[in-house]
Design an enzyme around this catalytic site. Structure first.
Site, short mmCIF file in Angstrom:
data_model
loop_
_atom_site.label_atom_id
_atom_site.label_comp_id
_atom_site.label_asym_id
_atom_site.label_seq_id
_atom_site.Cartn_x
_atom_site.Cartn_y
_atom_site.Cartn_z
N ARG A 3 0.81 0.05 2.43
CA ARG A 3 -0.34 -0.72 2.90
C ARG A 3 -0.77 -0.38 4.32
O ARG A 3 -1.95 -0.11 4.58
CB ARG A 3 -0.05 -2.22 2.78
CG ARG A 3 0.18 -2.66 1.34
CD ARG A 3 0.71 -4.06 1.24
NE ARG A 3 2.08 -4.12 1.73
CZ ARG A 3 2.78 -5.23 1.87
NH1 ARG A 3 2.24 -6.40 1.59
NH2 ARG A 3 4.03 -5.20 2.31
N ASP B 162 1.84 -5.98 -2.30
CA ASP B 162 2.58 -4.72 -2.12
C ASP B 162 2.52 -3.95 -3.44
O ASP B 162 3.05 -4.42 -4.45
CB ASP B 162 4.03 -5.02 -1.73
CG ASP B 162 4.79 -3.77 -1.32
OD1 ASP B 162 4.32 -2.64 -1.61
OD2 ASP B 162 5.86 -3.93 -0.70
N CYS C 103 3.22 -3.46 7.74
CA CYS C 103 3.73 -3.91 6.44
C CYS C 103 5.25 -3.79 6.47
O CYS C 103 5.84 -3.73 7.56
CB CYS C 103 3.09 -3.14 5.29
SG CYS C 103 3.51 -1.38 5.17
#
Length: 160
Positions: free
Chosen positions: A14, A127, A8
């Site tokens: 994440r 996100d 990420c």
């Protein structure tokens, strides 16, 4: 051994959650010797830091403990890993921009390409960094589904 890298932006929300979920699943199945799992970010914002506190709290609420520290993607990761799963299209483009061969390009895929619902293939894992707790749970749910499907994909490949 299948070597999987989750990517990420900062490696604090994440990708460490995906790493934790996948690791937990392979340990429960007793197949940890068949996999190497890691995560990283494309940016250098959080190198050496633990996952975001909200990510860790959400993981704990769902029975996971995240201990990994953030690191940045490096070109050598193309040679260290068989499969590079990126959380969103912007970071996928950053990774692809570092590829130096077709082999490297074939290793890169979006995480949501492992969604059960094919209409979600090619879409981003959102996100949760700037959102509330519901965003972190939504990301947990997405990554839980996708890591299930990713694990099944690799287990079938190992068996064949």
């Amino acid at each position: 051994m299948k070597k999987i890298l989750f990517v990420c932006l900062g490696n604090i929300c994440r990708s460490p959650l995906a790493e934790g979920l996948m690791t937990n699943k392979i340990v429960k199945l007793g197949v940890e010797e068949q996999f190497k799992i890691d995560s990283c970010g494309t940016a250098d914002y959080h190198i050496g830091e633990l996952p975001d506190e909200r990510t860790s709290e959400n993981a704990n609420k769902n029975g996971l403990e995240l201990k990994q520290r953030a690191r940045q993607f490096e070109a050598a990761d193309f040679n260290r890993f068989d499969h590079i799963l990126v959380m969103d299209n912007a970071n996928k483009m950053r990774i692809i921009g570092q590829a130096t061969s077709e082999e490297h390009l074939h290793k890169v895929q979006l995480m949501r390409d492992f969604e059960t619902d094919s209409s979600l293939h090619g879409t981003d894992v959102p996100d949760p960094y700037y959102g509330g707790n519901e965003g972190f749970q939504n990301v947990f749910n997405i990554l839980d589904r996708c890591t299930d499907n990713l694990l099944n994909y690799h287990l079938q490949a190992i068996e064949n």
